[in-house]
Design a protein around this motif. Structure first.
Motif, short mmCIF file in Angstrom:
data_model
loop_
_atom_site.label_atom_id
_atom_site.label_comp_id
_atom_site.label_asym_id
_atom_site.label_seq_id
_atom_site.Cartn_x
_atom_site.Cartn_y
_atom_site.Cartn_z
N PRO A 179 0.84 -1.21 0.00
CA PRO A 179 0.00 0.00 0.00
C PRO A 179 0.86 1.25 0.00
CG PRO A 179 0.04 -1.00 2.18
CD PRO A 179 0.74 -1.96 1.26
N GLN A 180 0.50 2.22 -0.83
CA GLN A 180 1.27 3.45 -0.95
C GLN A 180 0.63 4.61 -0.20
OE1 GLN A 180 4.36 3.59 -2.61
NE2 GLN A 180 4.03 1.39 -2.45
N ASN A 181 -0.66 4.78 -0.37
CA ASN A 181 -1.38 5.87 0.29
C ASN A 181 -1.94 5.37 1.62
OD1 ASN A 181 -0.79 7.30 -1.98
ND2 ASN A 181 -2.89 7.86 -2.48
N VAL A 182 -1.26 5.74 2.70
CA VAL A 182 -1.62 5.26 4.04
C VAL A 182 -2.19 6.41 4.86
CG1 VAL A 182 -0.74 4.23 6.17
CG2 VAL A 182 0.18 3.49 3.95
N VAL A 183 -3.35 6.20 5.45
CA VAL A 183 -3.95 7.15 6.38
C VAL A 183 -3.95 6.52 7.76
CG1 VAL A 183 -6.10 8.30 7.09
CG2 VAL A 183 -5.38 8.36 4.69
N THR A 184 -3.55 7.29 8.76
CA THR A 184 -3.50 6.77 10.12
C THR A 184 -4.49 7.51 11.01
OG1 THR A 184 -1.68 8.27 10.68
CG2 THR A 184 -1.10 6.05 9.94
N LEU A 185 -5.04 6.77 11.98
CA LEU A 185 -5.95 7.33 12.97
C LEU A 185 -5.52 6.87 14.35
CD1 LEU A 185 -9.43 6.73 11.26
CD2 LEU A 185 -8.16 8.87 11.36
N GLY A 186 -5.93 7.62 15.38
CA GLY A 186 -5.60 7.22 16.74
C GLY A 186 -4.17 7.59 17.09
N TRP A 187 -3.51 6.69 17.83
CA TRP A 187 -2.18 6.96 18.39
C TRP A 187 -1.21 5.86 18.00
CZ3 TRP A 187 0.23 10.91 20.57
CH2 TRP A 187 1.38 10.68 21.33
N GLY A 188 -0.03 6.21 17.56
CA GLY A 188 1.04 5.24 17.36
C GLY A 188 1.18 4.68 15.96
N SER A 189 0.09 4.58 15.21
CA SER A 189 0.19 4.02 13.86
C SER A 189 0.99 4.94 12.94
CB SER A 189 -1.21 3.78 13.28
OG SER A 189 -1.88 2.76 13.97
N THR A 190 0.82 6.24 13.12
CA THR A 190 1.61 7.20 12.34
C THR A 190 3.09 6.96 12.57
OG1 THR A 190 -0.11 8.90 12.52
CG2 THR A 190 2.13 9.65 12.01
N ASP A 191 3.47 6.87 13.84
CA ASP A 191 4.88 6.73 14.21
C ASP A 191 5.45 5.41 13.69
OD1 ASP A 191 3.51 8.62 15.75
OD2 ASP A 191 4.97 8.53 17.35
N ALA A 192 4.65 4.35 13.82
CA ALA A 192 5.13 3.04 13.36
C ALA A 192 5.36 3.05 11.85
CB ALA A 192 4.12 1.95 13.73
N ALA A 193 4.43 3.63 11.10
CA ALA A 193 4.58 3.67 9.65
C ALA A 193 5.83 4.45 9.26
CB ALA A 193 3.34 4.30 9.02
N ILE A 194 6.04 5.61 9.88
CA ILE A 194 7.21 6.43 9.56
C ILE A 194 8.49 5.70 9.93
CG2 ILE A 194 8.42 8.58 10.06
CD1 ILE A 194 5.67 9.88 10.44
N ALA A 195 8.50 5.07 11.11
CA ALA A 195 9.69 4.32 11.53
C ALA A 195 10.01 3.19 10.57
CB ALA A 195 9.48 3.77 12.94
N LEU A 196 9.00 2.68 9.89
CA LEU A 196 9.19 1.60 8.93
C LEU A 196 9.46 2.10 7.52
CD1 LEU A 196 6.35 -0.77 10.20
CD2 LEU A 196 8.80 -1.02 10.56
N GLY A 197 9.57 3.42 7.37
CA GLY A 197 9.93 3.97 6.07
C GLY A 197 8.78 4.37 5.19
N THR A 198 7.56 4.37 5.74
CA THR A 198 6.38 4.77 4.96
C THR A 198 5.81 6.06 5.54
OG1 THR A 198 5.79 2.49 4.35
CG2 THR A 198 4.04 4.14 4.26
N ILE A 199 5.84 7.13 4.78
CA ILE A 199 5.27 8.40 5.23
C ILE A 199 3.78 8.40 4.85
CG2 ILE A 199 5.41 10.90 5.16
CD1 ILE A 199 7.94 9.58 6.19
N PRO A 200 2.89 8.44 5.83
CA PRO A 200 1.45 8.45 5.49
C PRO A 200 1.09 9.68 4.68
CG PRO A 200 1.79 7.94 7.83
CD PRO A 200 3.12 8.41 7.29
N VAL A 201 -0.02 9.58 3.96
CA VAL A 201 -0.50 10.74 3.21
C VAL A 201 -1.34 11.65 4.10
CG1 VAL A 201 -0.41 9.61 0.98
CG2 VAL A 201 -2.50 9.43 2.36
N ALA A 202 -1.90 11.11 5.19
CA ALA A 202 -2.70 11.91 6.10
C ALA A 202 -2.62 11.31 7.50
CB ALA A 202 -4.16 11.98 5.64
N ILE A 203 -2.50 12.18 8.51
CA ILE A 203 -2.35 11.75 9.90
C ILE A 203 -3.26 12.58 10.79
CG2 ILE A 203 0.03 11.04 9.50
CD1 ILE A 203 0.98 13.56 10.89
N PRO A 204 -3.58 12.08 11.99
CA PRO A 204 -4.49 12.83 12.87
C PRO A 204 -3.85 14.07 13.48
CG PRO A 204 -3.71 10.84 13.96
CD PRO A 204 -3.23 10.76 12.54
N PHE A 205 -4.69 15.05 13.79
CA PHE A 205 -4.28 16.26 14.49
C PHE A 205 -4.11 15.92 15.96
CE2 PHE A 205 -5.00 20.11 16.86
CZ PHE A 205 -4.51 21.14 16.08
#
Length: 338
Positions: free
Chosen positions: A59-85
């Motif tokens: 998957p290329q276009n990743v959207v994250t919600l809640g807590w921690g999924s954003t950080d995990a994706a970035i740590a794994l080399g995938t920058i999400p296209v949208a993240i929570p405020f």
């Protein structure tokens, strides 16, 4: 409920209705069940509280919600296209400091920041506009109805059991499965474990000391059990959960409980770690009549973690926040044990 109170109470029970920083995790970490392996390069099916979700390969276009999924994706080399405020510890744009630093280090642009909602409803229109291949809500409070709506936008991975209760290490492994990066997830966790081991080795004075993690906020005194992730990694540093923490527990939750001020003199621990949004609150903790009766306060053995960003970094920790905030916490603990 103000975010700081949500933060203080974040547990399997409290988080079913509100987001708060402070997670619910046990020392044992297991991968989320999956019927296929993303490591093969194909689709992967992940089981969760609302059934199972098949995530398309790579998957290329990743959207994250809640807590921690954003950080995990970035740590794994995938920058999400949208993240929570994030209104608690984020900057004016709602971006957490370790997220901003990691994205800048990767030479990428910041993702779109999803609009903050006041009714706990995901911002569906903004999520749909991001055209996601997958929505990761591994540590979140989405309801089944919200999950069904999100699934009409893109395959959505919810939490494995209860809202706001996914062990932080499992957030990393589940995101790794969803992104087809199981091996990288293992490497990220090993790197964090190595940091914890290095910190423990540098501070042999932590070994065997009993500790109680607490937060006195808005007239409510929270005590965190050893099952809570903010306590869990302090045990990895060599501390032991103070026996009084279990002895005084009243059944509020598996991971935390509230304690009356009249009982604070019974909270025996070699070290007390307190959380405070501001320095004024931290100073008040040491001098207020209700908290000054705590034995560790009287002995001067109090480690104080001050500031929303530092509290958020360990409540619960994430793939990016724990390395970011670890030195600050270790320094506070070291000062309290001298």
């Amino acid at each position: 409920m103000p975010r700081r109170l949500k933060l203080a109470a974040l547990t399997a029970s409290a988080l079913a209705t509100a987001l708060v920083l402070a997670g619910c995790s046990t020392g044992a970490s297991g991968d989320a069940p999956a019927t296929d392996s993303a490591a093969t390069g194909g689709d992967v099916t992940i089981e969760h509280a609302f059934g199972e979700t098949t995530v398309p390969a790579d998957p290329q276009n990743v959207v994250t919600l809640g807590w921690g999924s954003t950080d995990a994706a970035i740590a794994l080399g995938t920058i999400p296209v949208a993240i929570p405020f994030d209104s608690y510890a984020g900057d004016d744009d709602g971006v957490l400091p370790w997220v901003k630093e990691a994205v800048e280090t990767a030479g990428a642009e910041l993702p779109e920041i999803l609009p903050e909602t006041i009714d706990d409803e995901p911002p569906y229109e903004a999520i749909a506009a991001a055209d996601p291949d997958v929505i990761l809500a591994v540590y979140s409070g989405i309801t089944e109805e919200q999950y069904e709506t999100l699934s009409q936008i893109a395959p959505t991975v919810a939490y494995p059991d209860q809202a706001w209760s996914t062990p932080w290490r499992d957030v990393v492994t589940t995101v790794g499965k969803a992104l087809g990066k199981d091996e990288q997830a293992t490497e990220v966790l090993q790197g964090i474990d190595d940091q914890l081991a290095e910190a423990a080795a540098a501070h042999p004075e932590f070994e065997g000391k009993t500790i109680a993690a607490v937060w006195d906020v808005a007239g409510t005194f929270y005590v965190y059990k050893k099952e809570d992730p903010r306590v869990e990694f302090m045990l990895d540093l060599g501390f032991e959960s103070a026996p009084a923490v279990d002895e005084l527990a009243n059944g509020d939750s598996t991971f935390f409980y509230t304690l009356s001020y009249e009982q604070l003199d019974q909270l025996q621990a070699d070290v007390v770690l307190s959380y405070s949004d501001t320095q004024a609150e931290a100073d008040a903790f040491l001098t207020a009549p209700q908290t000054s009766v705590i034995p560790a306060v009287q002995a001067g053995n109090v480690a104080q973690l001050v500031g929303t960003q530092y509290i958020a970094a360990v409540s619960p920790p994430t793939a990016l926040s724990l390395p970011w905030g670890l030195d600050q916490l270790v320094d506070a603990l070291a000062a309290a044990t001298k």
